[in-house]
Design an enzyme around this catalytic site. Structure first.
Site, mmCIF file in Angstrom:
data_model
loop_
_atom_site.group_PDB
_atom_site.id
_atom_site.type_symbol
_atom_site.label_atom_id
_atom_site.label_comp_id
_atom_site.label_asym_id
_atom_site.label_seq_id
_atom_site.Cartn_x
_atom_site.Cartn_y
_atom_site.Cartn_z
ATOM 1 N N SER A 65 -1.922 0.272 2.166
ATOM 2 C CA SER A 65 -2.602 0.107 3.455
ATOM 3 C C SER A 65 -3.857 -0.758 3.410
ATOM 4 C CB SER A 65 -2.940 1.472 4.047
ATOM 5 O OG SER A 65 -1.780 2.073 4.586
ATOM 6 N N LYS A 68 -3.664 -3.750 5.604
ATOM 7 C CA LYS A 68 -4.003 -3.724 7.026
ATOM 8 C C LYS A 68 -5.203 -4.632 7.331
ATOM 9 C CE LYS A 68 -2.093 0.788 8.328
ATOM 10 N NZ LYS A 68 -1.465 1.225 7.074
ATOM 11 N N SER A 113 -4.950 4.578 9.840
ATOM 12 C CA SER A 113 -4.031 3.931 8.899
ATOM 13 C C SER A 113 -2.573 4.150 9.309
ATOM 14 C CB SER A 113 -4.261 4.437 7.470
ATOM 15 O OG SER A 113 -3.810 3.487 6.527
ATOM 16 N N ARG A 246 -9.951 9.054 -4.494
ATOM 17 C CA ARG A 246 -10.264 7.615 -4.516
ATOM 18 C C ARG A 246 -11.537 7.340 -3.716
ATOM 19 N NH1 ARG A 246 -5.729 5.960 0.093
ATOM 20 N NH2 ARG A 246 -6.164 7.839 1.247
#
Length: 262
Positions: A65, A68, A113, A246
């Site tokens: 993602s 994006k 997302s 993360r």
């Protein structure tokens, strides 16, 4: 004479290597969650890099993602969507995340997302225009093999943490090969956090490559007197284990480096 010529040419072309500080002490933030990974930080004022696990920083992985960011620019440029406020109707297919199961505009689709929204944008852009945008912007390995609405999820495109930093720098400096209008809209929807001390623009990413879960958190922080670009890449055995970590790893490192105050 040859020596003098080289002496004068080198500064003119500014090919002296940038400073890179390898920071093994950042490993503890990945170890806390039991992840392999890497981290890159670029300090704009100092023109210096801080890296953990430099070897992995060069390795290219599925962007998931984080694509994006690019997809938003391409869609705006191609007219696949008018602006960040144009609503695309939900296809009524129930998906895992409840936030996806509704009509969305780009600013909310980016925040949530929402995969289906960006798949629709990619289809509207089309393969030929996407190839062109990828090539002229030198994005990752420039390979969009696979389905036009899935190549960043399980197709051929790959990007490294180092590549992510270079692309983010081009966005910040308005040097990507897209119109200023498209860049300005992207910068607005990328705002992840904003307060009196900084503006953080960022995007997460999560995908599977060679049966490994690959997570990303990439972006840049504008403080009152500097801008810092970052890219965190994690590898997790369990699908959900790295989903939040993360982000936590990145924030912990940024606090440790005194970029975000404790």
């Amino acid at each position: 004479m040859k020596f003098l010529l080289i002496f004068f040419i080198l500064p003119y072309f500014n090919i002296l290597p940038q400073s890179i500080e390898e920071r093994a002490d950042l490993k503890k933030y990945f170890d806390e969650y039991g992840h392999d990974g890497c981290f890159v930080l670029f300090d704009l004022n100092k023109d210096e890099f801080i890296k953990y696990n430099s070897k992995r920083c060069k390795e290219q992985f599925i962007p998931a993602s984080t694509f994006k960011i690019f997809n938003s620019l391409a869609a705006l440029e191609a007219g696949a969507v008018k602006d960040e406020n144009e609503i695309i109707k939900w296809d009524s297919v129930k998906r895992t995340y409840e936030n996806w199961n509704q009509d969305l505009d780009m600013k909310r689709a980016f925040k949530f997302s929402a995969v289906w929204f960006y798949q629709e944008l990619a289809r509207r852009i089309g393969e030929e225009r996407m190839k062109q945008y990828i090539k002229i912007n030198n994005y990752g390995n420039e390979d969009i093999s696979g389905e036009i609405d899935r190549f960043w999820l399980d197709g051929g495109i790959r990007i490294s943490a180092d590549d992510q930093i270079e692309f983010l720098k081009k966005i910040y400096n308005n040097e990507v090969k897209f119109s200023q209008r498209s860049i300005n809209i992207l910068k607005r929807i990328m705002i992840y956090e904003q307060n009196d001390n900084y503006i953080l623009r960022a995007k997460t990413g999560w995908g599977v490559q060679n049966d490994k879960n690959i997570g990303w958190f990439v972006g840049y922080i504008e403080t009152n007197n500097n801008t810092y670009f970052f890219a965190a890449n994690v590898e997790s055995v369990e699908p959900e284990a790295g989903f939040i970590s993360r982000i936590n790893i990145t924030y912990n490192i940024l606090k440790y480096l005194n970029i975000i105050k404790q």
